[in-house]
Scaffold this active site. Sequence first.
Site, mmCIF file in Angstrom:
data_model
loop_
_atom_site.group_PDB
_atom_site.id
_atom_site.type_symbol
_atom_site.label_atom_id
_atom_site.label_comp_id
_atom_site.label_asym_id
_atom_site.label_seq_id
_atom_site.Cartn_x
_atom_site.Cartn_y
_atom_site.Cartn_z
ATOM 1 N N SER A 145 -45.792 -73.165 3.239
ATOM 2 C CA SER A 145 -45.194 -74.529 3.421
ATOM 3 C C SER A 145 -46.019 -75.576 3.321
ATOM 4 O O SER A 145 -46.632 -75.645 2.322
ATOM 5 C CB SER A 145 -44.428 -74.265 4.940
ATOM 6 O OG SER A 145 -43.439 -75.109 5.344
ATOM 7 N N ARG A 215 -36.909 -80.499 16.681
ATOM 8 C CA ARG A 215 -37.397 -79.260 16.472
ATOM 9 C C ARG A 215 -36.149 -78.404 16.201
ATOM 10 O O ARG A 215 -36.269 -77.645 15.313
ATOM 11 C CB ARG A 215 -38.112 -78.489 17.821
ATOM 12 C CG ARG A 215 -38.498 -76.954 17.450
ATOM 13 C CD ARG A 215 -39.511 -76.795 16.449
ATOM 14 N NE ARG A 215 -40.176 -75.677 16.539
ATOM 15 C CZ ARG A 215 -40.865 -75.089 15.581
ATOM 16 N NH1 ARG A 215 -41.260 -76.060 14.556
ATOM 17 N NH2 ARG A 215 -41.512 -74.113 15.801
ATOM 18 N N ASP A 310 -35.195 -68.951 0.758
ATOM 19 C CA ASP A 310 -35.495 -70.315 1.270
ATOM 20 C C ASP A 310 -34.807 -71.571 0.432
ATOM 21 O O ASP A 310 -35.057 -71.920 -0.583
ATOM 22 C CB ASP A 310 -37.025 -70.456 1.075
ATOM 23 C CG ASP A 310 -37.839 -71.642 1.405
ATOM 24 O OD1 ASP A 310 -36.970 -72.399 1.835
ATOM 25 O OD2 ASP A 310 -39.076 -71.684 1.091
ATOM 26 N N HIS A 343 -36.700 -69.727 4.799
ATOM 27 C CA HIS A 343 -38.176 -70.483 4.794
ATOM 28 C C HIS A 343 -39.073 -69.902 5.657
ATOM 29 O O HIS A 343 -40.122 -69.590 5.401
ATOM 30 C CB HIS A 343 -38.095 -72.010 4.895
ATOM 31 C CG HIS A 343 -39.220 -72.669 4.876
ATOM 32 N ND1 HIS A 343 -40.023 -72.931 3.600
ATOM 33 C CD2 HIS A 343 -40.171 -73.357 5.783
ATOM 34 C CE1 HIS A 343 -41.068 -73.802 3.771
ATOM 35 N NE2 HIS A 343 -41.270 -73.738 5.086
ATOM 36 N N ASP A 344 -38.925 -69.476 6.970
ATOM 37 C CA ASP A 344 -39.499 -68.763 7.812
ATOM 38 C C ASP A 344 -40.228 -67.343 7.373
ATOM 39 O O ASP A 344 -41.066 -67.313 8.092
ATOM 40 C CB ASP A 344 -38.885 -68.563 9.209
ATOM 41 C CG ASP A 344 -39.382 -69.516 10.162
ATOM 42 O OD1 ASP A 344 -40.194 -70.219 9.992
ATOM 43 O OD2 ASP A 344 -38.841 -69.405 11.370
#
Lengths: 361, 199
Positions: A145, A215, A310, A343-344
């Site tokens: 990232s 967040r 992602d 993405h994580d």
Amino acid sequence: MVTSHLFTGFTQDSPLPLDSGASLYPVAISYETFGTLSATKDNVILICHALTGNSHVSGSPELPGWWDHLVGPKKAIDTNRFFVICSNVIGGCSGSTGPSSINPATGVPYGIQFPVITIGDMVRAQHALLTALEIPSLHAVIGGSMGGMQALEWAAMYPTYVKSVVAIACTARLSPQALAFDSVGRHAILSDPNWNNGFYYGLDIQPNRGLAIARMIGHITYLSEESMRLKFGRNLQQRSDYGYDFSTEFQVESYLQYQGDKFVNRFDANSYLYLTKAVNYFDLHKKYGSLDIAFQESQAHFLIISISSDWLYPPHQSKELVSTLMKLNKWVSYANLESPYGHDAFLIQNDQLSELSGSFV
Amino acid sequence: MSLDTAMFDRLLQHIPQGARVLDLGCGNGDALLMLQEKKQVLGYGIDIELPNIQACIKRGLPVYHGDIDEGLQELGSNRFDYALLSQTLQQVRNPKRVLSEMLRVAQYGLITFPNFAHWKNRLHLITGITPVTPALPYQWYNTPNIRVITISDFIKMCQEEQIEATILRENGHFTPLKWTDNLLSEYGFFRISRKGQPL
């Protein structure tokens, strides 16, 4: 062997030049090292953390690191073999100079008087740190990232210093969709009355609401439709049926709220503004004129890894990078990992990721 | 002689020292590694299976994880001297496009495929059974092969597409097609290039 350090460099006479034209001094960089530097100093790996990470990439059961499954003794990035350095980015809030640091001109925290920084500035600061440590070259620079952006920027800014680059779940520039999510996150902070124009340090009331919402938005972009469906479904958290009110009911709501509330205890709202801005400004095409120009001088071997699910930095953006590197006749390998986690996935235990990066370095 | 051994022999005979070689469907990198060791080629692999990508990276070979059926747009034109396509042509959805992409990125293509007109296959068909042979080791219901190719068919298509196709013989020579090839060869081994190019 893990050791934490604080490097301080740059002075009023010789400040850190920034891409914006502004400059910064003094610059503190909080970093940790893992393993032992070889006599020839040829076993150094720099690991770059993502948006809200820190220098604690590898840890102990008592104090786990954020990439424990990948970095450590006998792990894919083996700290028995490599001397791993991980530093907190400037602009952050985990030990390095950022908006919560004291502005030498005023004697109080910078707040939004902190200059806007870029990924290139982060890398320039890291380079100063490595120079101070008398590291002659990097065996590898690895990141996911925003960490991957730094890795790419390293190859572009210091083309002969870096021997290999591993960029995971990364892009050479954000899509407008990704920019949009970050923008909403910043708006959440900016519109929190407790943000107080960035001057909330030392006050009782902090812009926690805005930061938590930012967040939560970010977290949505790190997951995928599939992972949310599998993890939460439409399940209700504590009720057996709808309450017909506006309380937190769905499990997914409760999860995001928990993530948001947890986050405000460890992160600074201004740093969130600055770091998302750095990510948003990151554009290797614009900075260098073209991707070709950005990488043409690089001597590095590249491993580019994308995550199939992602949608924040989708695989086609990694492929574009690979395509450019191929056209430049660079040594480049590409893998697209099948994962439902979005993405994580780059932060989650993944044997494929470990094996790929481990055998590459 | 196994196909791999036969293929490797021919590759060693035909690929010059230091050539730039692209292996489409490179598998675990056996062919590239062999060519790298014996011919010092500059190799590059493409494969669709992640375990193969991992194997290649482990062996220090640069690889691209992708589907050759989607084209080779990541690769610039004339990047390679040779593009290899071994035992894959019968599995691609768009063979013409794959061949044309091969000849865009490389000067020559080296191709192998199971020859469906081999006499053993013909015998199977005469008895009314889909051929199952060492070259075609699958049942009709589990075969990855979606196309039936014969040497004669391949030559015909190449002619239509302005592609020069020459058979690679075991003795290391390129020779024109003989009428017996389609009957007696279990595999087609071809070198292809754009018509008009020096061979």
